[in-house]
Design an enzyme around this catalytic site. Sequence first.
Site, short mmCIF file in Angstrom:
data_model
loop_
_atom_site.label_atom_id
_atom_site.label_comp_id
_atom_site.label_asym_id
_atom_site.label_seq_id
_atom_site.Cartn_x
_atom_site.Cartn_y
_atom_site.Cartn_z
N SER A 1 -5.35 51.38 54.65
CA SER A 1 -5.29 49.94 54.96
C SER A 1 -4.31 49.58 56.06
CB SER A 1 -4.93 49.15 53.70
OG SER A 1 -6.06 49.05 52.88
N LYS B 1 -5.78 48.07 59.04
CA LYS B 1 -6.21 46.66 59.04
C LYS B 1 -5.34 45.78 59.93
CE LYS B 1 -8.13 47.36 54.42
NZ LYS B 1 -7.98 47.10 52.97
N TYR C 1 -15.83 50.48 58.79
CA TYR C 1 -14.66 50.22 57.95
C TYR C 1 -14.12 51.53 57.34
CZ TYR C 1 -12.00 48.75 53.83
OH TYR C 1 -11.03 48.62 52.87
N TYR D 1 -0.84 43.49 49.07
CA TYR D 1 -1.73 43.01 48.00
C TYR D 1 -0.96 42.13 47.03
CZ TYR D 1 -4.31 46.80 50.07
OH TYR D 1 -4.91 47.60 50.96
N VAL E 1 -3.45 52.95 50.80
CA VAL E 1 -3.51 53.80 49.60
C VAL E 1 -3.32 55.29 49.91
CG1 VAL E 1 -4.83 52.28 48.07
CG2 VAL E 1 -6.04 53.87 49.58
N1 GLU Z 1 -10.19 52.42 52.35
C1 GLU Z 1 -9.52 51.87 51.18
C2 GLU Z 1 -10.51 51.05 50.39
O1 GLU Z 1 -11.27 50.35 50.97
C3 GLU Z 1 -8.37 51.05 51.65
C4 GLU Z 1 -7.55 50.52 50.53
C5 GLU Z 1 -6.08 50.58 50.81
O2 GLU Z 1 -5.59 51.36 51.62
O3 GLU Z 1 -5.35 49.82 50.18
O4 GLU Z 1 -10.56 51.11 49.20
#
Ligand code: GLU
Length: 309
Positions: A64, A67, A191, A243, A261
């Site tokens: 993430s 992002k 993505y 989050y 993650v």
């Molecule tokens: N590629 C992971 C997902 O979509 C990213 C989630 C993350 O890094 O928090 O579940």
Amino acid sequence: MPDLDRIVQDIAAEMRARPDRGAVASYIPELARVDAQGFGLAVIDGDGRIAAGGDADTPFSIQSISKVFTLTLALGMVGDRLWRRVGREPSGSPFNSIVQLERENGIPRNPFINAGAIAVTDVILSGHQPREALGEILRFMQFVAQDDSITIDERVAASEKRTGFRNAALANYMRSFDVIENPVDYTLGVYFHHCAIAMTCRQLATAGLFLAYSGHHPLAGHSVISGERARRINAIMLTCGHYDGSGDFAYRVGLPGKSGVGGGILAVAPGKASICVWSPGLDAAGNSHLGRIALEMLVKRTGWSIFGV
Ligand code: GLU
């Protein structure tokens, strides 16, 4: 100026010895294979001085953290029109929550929860082939990291594609509200692949420099985005970057940051430095357990919290 080399070495040594390491993400099978013992830290300032410790040169899945960079690109493409498709409020919900999306008519709360990031990816994809969009994202990462060797870990991307049922549910749901415009498979493909970019702490810290220096990338020698846009992206990192653990991260660390993650966290100390820490074990909210503790120690010793010393 704090003795960054000393501080980084001290933190790396302390983190190596800690028994509490959190739990490696297991819902993406390829990530479950990563050794929980890894720990890396890199801090880079506007003169390119870098303090690095532990496994700062080991590539990991940025997940993430990508992002932040897709948000930067999408804002560059469509400007404030982006905010018609995605909000900018903290979610207070898990990163892959479905229920919130239903209550809010398919508009994701912010660009950093999964639904929001998928919507942002869709904006980058519009008018392009998936391969072109992905190439654009990867070249941007290579540019801001000043390193053309950065690649996508295809095994991680394939692993997530095989098991990403929840992300597929979010994307299909948004498609029904026209928040997603492209074929869902294309958007998800891009993505999953940008989440699967592999980078080291050193590379990611370098990539975050433009956010620490008002949009100007000191090593690239020119501006990536305006100062106003950098400030706003930092604000979203502070309020939404972890989050439903974002409030706790602001409370303990006090820097704009984005977790993934894969166990990485990119943190920005405006005017001071860009920081990347990596430790693959996660806490209950899906954020790096030791990564957060290491940043808390760094901020205590440097006085870099944006809320004061
Ligand atoms: N590629 C992971 C997902 O979509 C990213 C989630 C993350 O890094 O928090 O579940």
